[in-house]
Scaffold this active site. Structure first.
Site, PDB file in Angstrom:
ATOM      1  N   ARG A   1       0.835  -1.208   0.000  1.00 27.53           N
ATOM      2  CA  ARG A   1       0.000   0.000   0.000  1.00 27.53           C
ATOM      3  C   ARG A   1       0.873   1.262   0.000  1.00 27.53           C
ATOM      4  O   ARG A   1       0.349   2.360  -0.047  1.00 27.53           O
ATOM      5  CB  ARG A   1      -0.872   0.066   1.254  1.00 27.53           C
ATOM      6  CG  ARG A   1      -2.076  -0.860   1.328  1.00 27.53           C
ATOM      7  CD  ARG A   1      -3.241  -0.367   0.513  1.00 27.53           C
ATOM      8  NE  ARG A   1      -4.547  -0.286   1.127  1.00 27.53           N
ATOM      9  CZ  ARG A   1      -5.391  -1.280   1.332  1.00 27.53           C
ATOM     10  NH1 ARG A   1      -5.065  -2.511   1.086  1.00 27.53           N
ATOM     11  NH2 ARG A   1      -6.591  -1.041   1.806  1.00 27.53           N
ATOM     12  N   ARG A  34     -22.084  -2.153  -0.984  1.00 28.38           N
ATOM     13  CA  ARG A  34     -21.341  -3.423  -0.916  1.00 28.38           C
ATOM     14  C   ARG A  34     -21.756  -4.263   0.280  1.00 28.38           C
ATOM     15  O   ARG A  34     -21.888  -3.760   1.394  1.00 28.38           O
ATOM     16  CB  ARG A  34     -19.834  -3.137  -0.846  1.00 28.38           C
ATOM     17  CG  ARG A  34     -19.011  -4.411  -0.789  1.00 28.38           C
ATOM     18  CD  ARG A  34     -17.615  -4.219  -1.264  1.00 28.38           C
ATOM     19  NE  ARG A  34     -16.798  -3.453  -0.336  1.00 28.38           N
ATOM     20  CZ  ARG A  34     -15.500  -3.245  -0.527  1.00 28.38           C
ATOM     21  NH1 ARG A  34     -14.913  -3.707  -1.618  1.00 28.38           N
ATOM     22  NH2 ARG A  34     -14.813  -2.543   0.340  1.00 28.38           N
ATOM     23  N   ARG A  54     -19.417  -4.173   5.558  1.00 30.75           N
ATOM     24  CA  ARG A  54     -18.212  -3.936   6.352  1.00 30.75           C
ATOM     25  C   ARG A  54     -18.357  -2.611   7.076  1.00 30.75           C
ATOM     26  O   ARG A  54     -18.912  -1.668   6.522  1.00 30.75           O
ATOM     27  CB  ARG A  54     -16.998  -3.863   5.410  1.00 30.75           C
ATOM     28  CG  ARG A  54     -16.255  -5.161   5.314  1.00 30.75           C
ATOM     29  CD  ARG A  54     -15.242  -5.153   4.208  1.00 30.75           C
ATOM     30  NE  ARG A  54     -14.303  -4.033   4.236  1.00 30.75           N
ATOM     31  CZ  ARG A  54     -13.245  -3.939   3.428  1.00 30.75           C
ATOM     32  NH1 ARG A  54     -13.001  -4.888   2.556  1.00 30.75           N
ATOM     33  NH2 ARG A  54     -12.444  -2.895   3.487  1.00 30.75           N
ATOM     34  N   ARG A  86     -10.165   6.626   3.318  1.00 27.33           N
ATOM     35  CA  ARG A  86      -9.459   5.543   2.608  1.00 27.33           C
ATOM     36  C   ARG A  86      -8.986   6.018   1.237  1.00 27.33           C
ATOM     37  O   ARG A  86      -7.895   5.657   0.786  1.00 27.33           O
ATOM     38  CB  ARG A  86     -10.373   4.317   2.462  1.00 27.33           C
ATOM     39  CG  ARG A  86     -10.545   3.597   3.780  1.00 27.33           C
ATOM     40  CD  ARG A  86     -11.778   2.736   3.792  1.00 27.33           C
ATOM     41  NE  ARG A  86     -11.654   1.537   2.992  1.00 27.33           N
ATOM     42  CZ  ARG A  86     -12.698   0.791   2.627  1.00 27.33           C
ATOM     43  NH1 ARG A  86     -13.914   1.133   2.983  1.00 27.33           N
ATOM     44  NH2 ARG A  86     -12.527  -0.283   1.927  1.00 27.33           N
TER      45      ARG A  86
HETATM   46  P1  AMP Z   1      -8.875  -3.801   2.350  1.00 25.32           P
HETATM   47  O1  AMP Z   1      -9.653  -5.018   2.744  1.00 25.32           O
HETATM   48  O2  AMP Z   1      -7.716  -4.107   1.441  1.00 25.32           O
HETATM   49  O3  AMP Z   1      -9.754  -2.689   1.840  1.00 25.32           O
HETATM   50  O4  AMP Z   1      -8.204  -3.239   3.705  1.00 25.32           O
HETATM   51  C1  AMP Z   1      -8.995  -2.840   4.798  1.00 25.32           C
HETATM   52  C2  AMP Z   1      -8.154  -2.049   5.783  1.00 25.32           C
HETATM   53  O5  AMP Z   1      -7.073  -2.884   6.250  1.00 25.32           O
HETATM   54  C3  AMP Z   1      -7.452  -0.824   5.207  1.00 25.32           C
HETATM   55  O6  AMP Z   1      -8.291   0.318   5.195  1.00 25.32           O
HETATM   56  C4  AMP Z   1      -6.295  -0.677   6.183  1.00 25.32           C
HETATM   57  O7  AMP Z   1      -6.711  -0.144   7.423  1.00 25.32           O
HETATM   58  C5  AMP Z   1      -5.899  -2.119   6.439  1.00 25.32           C
HETATM   59  N1  AMP Z   1      -4.875  -2.604   5.485  1.00 25.32           N
HETATM   60  C6  AMP Z   1      -5.013  -3.623   4.578  1.00 25.32           C
HETATM   61  N2  AMP Z   1      -3.880  -3.825   3.897  1.00 25.32           N
HETATM   62  C7  AMP Z   1      -3.007  -2.909   4.361  1.00 25.32           C
HETATM   63  C8  AMP Z   1      -1.648  -2.581   4.050  1.00 25.32           C
HETATM   64  N3  AMP Z   1      -0.973  -3.243   3.094  1.00 25.32           N
HETATM   65  N4  AMP Z   1      -1.057  -1.567   4.743  1.00 25.32           N
HETATM   66  C9  AMP Z   1      -1.715  -0.902   5.706  1.00 25.32           C
HETATM   67  N5  AMP Z   1      -2.990  -1.138   6.052  1.00 25.32           N
HETATM   68  C10 AMP Z   1      -3.631  -2.129   5.390  1.00 25.32           C
END
Ligand code: AMP
Length: 223
Positions: A87, A126, A161, A172
């Site tokens: 990220r 979603r 979620r 985000r």
């Molecule tokens: P996602 O399911 O990929 O949308 O991730 C949900 C949340 O998990 C994000 O908003 C972050 O808080 C955390 N997260 C997931 N992957 C990462 C990453 N590679 N680095 C930092 N935070 C992460």
């Protein structure tokens, strides 16, 4: 073959990951899913993690890398499909080092492009099945479940979620703009970045990915 799905929130990373996984023998790693699992721990760490994730901010690199390394230590399938990782540039550089130690590299980075307004519409509708992980959208016709709030695949209830709301989306998206977007240039420099239009149906989106993968396998074959 190691693949990264790079995208703003709700651009379809999870959906494309599911199709890719069912089509190729890939080891799907969603850091969001790994972190959500860790956040369910009944501990101060679990509670803190949950709070950060629900706010829409990124979790610290140390925590993400710890969770990822724990997973990678147990895996032998290096056909990785990374969803939500890296990220930021630090995570990308660390990933390169981890892969190098295992004589691996990133082969494809698929950048899923969707306009911000479309993403916002997607995020508020979603829904996920907590039991099997299937993804739906109650506001978009082909993605609606047949029966309201029930998973078509396993019959369990669908949930939204906690971070799928407009306020958290803006945070985000901002994190994506400032932290994640620089990865586009990073992977362009490595010659592995492919732009995909993900504002259309999931099938049409997947066709673009498949075309790139098939084209390359034909080139390999001819050589
Ligand atoms: P996602 O399911 O990929 O949308 O991730 C949900 C949340 O998990 C994000 O908003 C972050 O808080 C955390 N997260 C997931 N992957 C990462 C990453 N590679 N680095 C930092 N935070 C992460």
């Amino acid at each position: 073959m190691n693949i990264i799905l790079l995208a703003p929130p709700a651009a379809g990373k999870g959906t494309q990951a599911e199709i890719l996984m069912n089509t190729y023998n890939l080891n799907h790693i969603s850091t969001g899913d790994l972190l959500r699992k860790a956040s369910q721990e009944e501990s101060a760490f679990g509670r803190e993690l949950k709070q950060i994730m629900e706010s829409g901010n990124l979790v610290s690199d140390d925590i993400v890398l710890e969770v990822l390394n724990r997973y990678l230590d147990q895996t032998t399938n290096f056909n990785l499909l990374l969803d939500g990782f890296p990220r930021n540039i630090y995570q990308a550089k660390t990933l390169d080092k981890i892969l190098e130690k295992k004589s691996q590299k990133i082969d494809y980075v698929f950048l899923l492009n969707v306009e911000k307004e479309i993403l916002l519409n997607r995020i508020v509708g979603r829904r996920l099945c907590k039991s099997c992980g299937a993804i739906y959208n109650v506001g978009i016709d082909p993605l609606k479940p047949k029966v309201d709030s029930i998973c078509d695949k396993c019959g369990n209830p669908l949930i939204a979620r906690k971070d799928d709301n407009e306020k958290t989306f803006q945070i985000r998206y901002q994190e994506y703009e400032t932290q994640t977007k620089p990865l586009i240039q990073y992977y362009q420099n490595q010659g592995v970045l492919y732009e995909i239009d993900s504002s259309i149906s999931k099938e049409e989106t997947f066709k673009q990915i498949e075309l790139i993968l098939k084209k390359d396998s034909q080139t390999d074959y001819k050589n």
